[in-house]
Design a protein around this motif. Structure first.
Motif, PDB file in Angstrom:
ATOM      1  N   HIS A 115      41.293  57.713  51.776  1.00 47.59           N
ATOM      2  CA  HIS A 115      40.025  57.600  51.051  1.00 47.59           C
ATOM      3  C   HIS A 115      39.253  56.381  51.539  1.00 47.59           C
ATOM      4  CE1 HIS A 115      37.296  57.477  47.492  1.00 47.59           C
ATOM      5  NE2 HIS A 115      37.345  56.179  47.756  1.00 47.59           N
ATOM      6  N   ALA A 135      37.646  56.843  54.850  1.00 50.66           N
ATOM      7  CA  ALA A 135      36.486  57.741  54.812  1.00 50.66           C
ATOM      8  C   ALA A 135      35.257  57.105  54.172  1.00 50.66           C
ATOM      9  CB  ALA A 135      36.848  59.020  54.061  1.00 50.66           C
ATOM     10  N   THR A 136      35.451  56.301  53.128  1.00 56.51           N
ATOM     11  CA  THR A 136      34.310  55.821  52.331  1.00 56.51           C
ATOM     12  C   THR A 136      33.892  54.381  52.619  1.00 56.51           C
ATOM     13  OG1 THR A 136      35.741  55.078  50.515  1.00 56.51           O
ATOM     14  CG2 THR A 136      34.952  57.375  50.445  1.00 56.51           C
ATOM     15  N   ASN A 137      34.773  53.605  53.232  1.00 61.71           N
ATOM     16  CA  ASN A 137      34.456  52.216  53.592  1.00 61.71           C
ATOM     17  C   ASN A 137      33.862  51.418  52.428  1.00 61.71           C
ATOM     18  OD1 ASN A 137      34.192  49.921  55.129  1.00 61.71           O
ATOM     19  ND2 ASN A 137      32.357  50.597  56.204  1.00 61.71           N
ATOM     20  N   PRO A 138      34.608  51.253  51.337  1.00 57.99           N
ATOM     21  CA  PRO A 138      34.086  50.477  50.201  1.00 57.99           C
ATOM     22  C   PRO A 138      33.852  49.022  50.585  1.00 57.99           C
ATOM     23  CG  PRO A 138      36.429  50.928  49.924  1.00 57.99           C
ATOM     24  CD  PRO A 138      35.978  51.736  51.094  1.00 57.99           C
ATOM     25  N   GLU A 158      29.349  53.552  43.987  1.00 64.97           N
ATOM     26  CA  GLU A 158      29.411  54.052  45.360  1.00 64.97           C
ATOM     27  C   GLU A 158      30.087  53.071  46.317  1.00 64.97           C
ATOM     28  OE1 GLU A 158      25.334  54.800  46.253  1.00 64.97           O
ATOM     29  OE2 GLU A 158      25.324  56.794  45.337  1.00 64.97           O
ATOM     30  N   ASN A 159      30.079  51.787  45.978  1.00 62.80           N
ATOM     31  CA  ASN A 159      30.506  50.774  46.941  1.00 62.80           C
ATOM     32  C   ASN A 159      31.742  49.969  46.554  1.00 62.80           C
ATOM     33  OD1 ASN A 159      28.349  50.755  49.185  1.00 62.80           O
ATOM     34  ND2 ASN A 159      27.134  50.805  47.306  1.00 62.80           N
ATOM     35  N   GLN A 207      34.634  54.364  42.987  1.00 62.78           N
ATOM     36  CA  GLN A 207      34.277  55.546  43.764  1.00 62.78           C
ATOM     37  C   GLN A 207      34.967  56.808  43.248  1.00 62.78           C
ATOM     38  OE1 GLN A 207      35.340  54.338  47.764  1.00 62.78           O
ATOM     39  NE2 GLN A 207      33.252  53.685  48.214  1.00 62.78           N
ATOM     40  N   VAL A 267      38.240  61.034  46.853  1.00 66.65           N
ATOM     41  CA  VAL A 267      37.934  62.150  47.750  1.00 66.65           C
ATOM     42  C   VAL A 267      38.904  63.319  47.577  1.00 66.65           C
ATOM     43  CG1 VAL A 267      36.771  60.753  49.506  1.00 66.65           C
ATOM     44  CG2 VAL A 267      39.240  61.061  49.624  1.00 66.65           C
ATOM     45  N   PRO A 294      37.438  64.602  43.243  1.00 65.06           N
ATOM     46  CA  PRO A 294      36.194  63.926  42.854  1.00 65.06           C
ATOM     47  C   PRO A 294      35.947  63.862  41.350  1.00 65.06           C
ATOM     48  CG  PRO A 294      35.817  65.440  44.680  1.00 65.06           C
ATOM     49  CD  PRO A 294      37.192  65.731  44.159  1.00 65.06           C
ATOM     50  N   THR A 342      37.804  58.914  39.228  1.00 64.09           N
ATOM     51  CA  THR A 342      37.521  57.744  40.053  1.00 64.09           C
ATOM     52  C   THR A 342      38.841  57.341  40.719  1.00 64.09           C
ATOM     53  OG1 THR A 342      38.048  56.144  38.318  1.00 64.09           O
ATOM     54  CG2 THR A 342      35.752  56.919  38.449  1.00 64.09           C
TER      55      THR A 342
END
Length: 297
Positions: free
Chosen positions: A181, A184-187, A242-243, A248, A251, A254, A257
């Protein structure tokens, strides 16, 4: 300050804005690139841009987990050809293994590797491989459990993106899913509490300016208290969701969180590392024909 075509191109590449909009943003902000990005976002002409998206240098990230400790190491090369070289991959793997017992990057460079320091080994590899190589950085993570994942793997434990995630509690298998995750999302941070205050303040400034400008241009402007108490806080809540990793949407599922998914699995996420090859390094653009010609002298 004179606005050059190269500056306009850089801003366009990082924001997706049109040429004239990019030029105006730079002119309005006296060539300050970050201020120009914020100006474009305020006008609704750009996406949120991260410096780390400007991936440049080639090479590999190595990750390894031993016990409750994980390390990630980035070694850069000039071309992607070298990253596929077995000798280079062994070098990165050896450096990563040595990093387990090194406290920081300088300690890693001084660490013994078969009778030579890591730094000396790297210098020798430059002569052997024929490209400039750089041991750029390392990161360490500890917890009750640490999981790892590499994306775009070139070999076991080596890839273009390396992720470590530390947890409190026993990992029943969710660790790798969390690491995937993160890849993929780069928090930007673990939570709101760990986010850079300057980054939060900058985002609040952008969202405030954007909301006020939109309201000024609206056919039916909203009362100021609605902007201040509802719209801006709502946008900041969305930004944090989102960040921040914990906020988030997971993934894998969904409907949850990441924080909820971890809790259901019986663990608490205490930290993470996401290391992507070349992030934050500007790369000189060169077409393939020119690169081949250069390699052939």
């Amino acid at each position: 300050m004179a606005i050059t075509a190269a500056m306009v191109k850089e801003l366009r590449n990082s924001t997706g804005a049109g040429m004239m909009d990019a030029k105006k943003a730079l002119t309005e902000n006296n060539g300050d690139m970050e201020a120009a990005v914020d100006w474009l976002r305020t006008k609704g002409l750009a996406k949120a841009a991260k410096k780390a998206d400007r991936v440049a240098a080639e090479g590999l990230v190595g990750v390894i987990v031993e016990g409750n400790k994980g390390v990630a190491v980035e070694v850069n090369s000039e071309t992607d050809f070298v990253a596929k070289n077995a000798d280079f991959q062994k070098l990165v793997r050896d450096f990563t293994a040595a990093a387990v017992n090194a406290g920081d990057l300088e300690a890693l460079k001084a660490a013994d590797l078969g009778g030579k320091s890591v730094d000396e080994t790297l210098t020798g590899a430059v002569a052997t491989i024929g490209e400039n190589l750089t041991l750029r950085r390392m990161a360490t993570l500890e917890g009750d459990a640490v999981a790892a994942y590499v994306h775009n793997a070139a070999a076991d434990g080596l890839g273009k993106i390396g992720v470590l995630v530390a947890m409190k509690g026993a990992d029943s298998g969710i660790g790798k899913q969390l690491a995937m995750h993160i890849a993929a999302t780069n928090p930007l941070s673990l939570s709101e509490a760990t986010m850079d205050p300057e980054l939060l303040a900058r985002e609040l400034q952008v969202q405030t300016a954007k909301a006020l400008e939109e309201n000024t241009e609206a056919a039916k402007p909203k009362p100021e208290h609605v902007i201040t108490n509802n719209i801006i806080p709502g946008r900041m809540k969305k930004y944090l969701a989102e960040n921040t990793l914990l906020g988030q949407a997971f993934v894998i599922n969904p409907d949850l969180t990441v924080e909820q998914a971890a809790k259901e699995a019986g663990v608490e996420i205490t930290g993470f590392v996401r290391m992507a090859v070349g992030e934050g390094i500007e790369k000189k653009e060169e077409d393939f024909a020119a690169e081949v010609a250069k390699m052939n002298g």
